[in-house]
Design a protein around this motif. Sequence first.
Motif, PDB file in Angstrom:
ATOM      1  N   THR A   3       0.753  -1.391   0.109  1.00 32.94           N
ATOM      2  CA  THR A   3      -0.022  -0.235  -0.149  1.00 32.94           C
ATOM      3  C   THR A   3       1.121   1.322   0.035  1.00 32.94           C
ATOM      4  O   THR A   3       1.933   1.147   0.233  1.00 32.94           O
ATOM      5  N   ALA A   4       0.214   2.355  -0.449  1.00 31.74           N
ATOM      6  CA  ALA A   4       0.808   3.706  -0.339  1.00 31.74           C
ATOM      7  C   ALA A   4       1.527   4.041   1.033  1.00 31.74           C
ATOM      8  O   ALA A   4       2.546   4.452   1.278  1.00 31.74           O
ATOM      9  N   ARG A   5       0.595   3.630   2.173  1.00 34.45           N
ATOM     10  CA  ARG A   5       1.154   3.769   3.598  1.00 34.45           C
ATOM     11  C   ARG A   5       2.156   3.169   3.874  1.00 34.45           C
ATOM     12  O   ARG A   5       3.112   3.507   4.536  1.00 34.45           O
ATOM     13  N   GLN A   6       2.172   1.898   3.570  1.00 37.46           N
ATOM     14  CA  GLN A   6       3.492   1.010   3.675  1.00 37.46           C
ATOM     15  C   GLN A   6       4.635   1.481   2.996  1.00 37.46           C
ATOM     16  O   GLN A   6       5.747   1.169   3.714  1.00 37.46           O
ATOM     17  N   GLU A  36       3.012   5.946  -4.129  1.00 36.10           N
ATOM     18  CA  GLU A  36       2.647   6.201  -2.584  1.00 36.10           C
ATOM     19  C   GLU A  36       1.769   7.363  -2.663  1.00 36.10           C
ATOM     20  O   GLU A  36       1.337   8.075  -1.634  1.00 36.10           O
ATOM     21  N   GLU A  38      -2.100   8.358  -2.418  1.00 38.23           N
ATOM     22  CA  GLU A  38      -3.355   8.000  -1.880  1.00 38.23           C
ATOM     23  C   GLU A  38      -4.586   8.193  -2.818  1.00 38.23           C
ATOM     24  O   GLU A  38      -5.850   7.906  -2.238  1.00 38.23           O
ATOM     25  N   ARG A  48       4.997  -1.923  -8.425  1.00 36.72           N
ATOM     26  CA  ARG A  48       4.785  -1.976  -7.162  1.00 36.72           C
ATOM     27  C   ARG A  48       5.739  -3.348  -6.737  1.00 36.72           C
ATOM     28  O   ARG A  48       6.342  -3.278  -5.479  1.00 36.72           O
ATOM     29  N   SER A  64       0.339  -8.090   7.552  1.00 40.15           N
ATOM     30  CA  SER A  64      -0.950  -7.772   7.340  1.00 40.15           C
ATOM     31  C   SER A  64      -1.925  -8.657   8.350  1.00 40.15           C
ATOM     32  O   SER A  64      -1.444  -9.779   8.465  1.00 40.15           O
ATOM     33  N   GLU A  69      -2.553  -3.113   7.901  1.00 37.40           N
ATOM     34  CA  GLU A  69      -1.430  -3.523   7.503  1.00 37.40           C
ATOM     35  C   GLU A  69      -0.390  -2.743   8.314  1.00 37.40           C
ATOM     36  O   GLU A  69      -0.691  -1.477   8.710  1.00 37.40           O
TER      37      GLU A  69
END
Length: 85
Positions: A3-6, A36, A38, A48, A64, A69
Amino acid sequence: MITARQSRAARALLGWNQETLADKALVSLTALKRVESESGLGVHESTRHQVLRALEENGIVFLSSDQGEGVMIVRKDRQSNANRG
């Protein structure tokens, strides 16, 4: 996948800026910014995967669970010590 946050959290753990991660992942800075983002911008899965791989090769573990996550960093020196054990 990632994910973008990860991705942003993993970079923070490593002390990397976006340029460093883009370089290590062999992707363009624009592509990394899309990973990255959102805002749901389209990103190739291969991009990715390259980002994920670059982070994992530098000690990042992706987490996860049903609660969400996350990421953590595993220090290589600790891995070596654990194997001596």
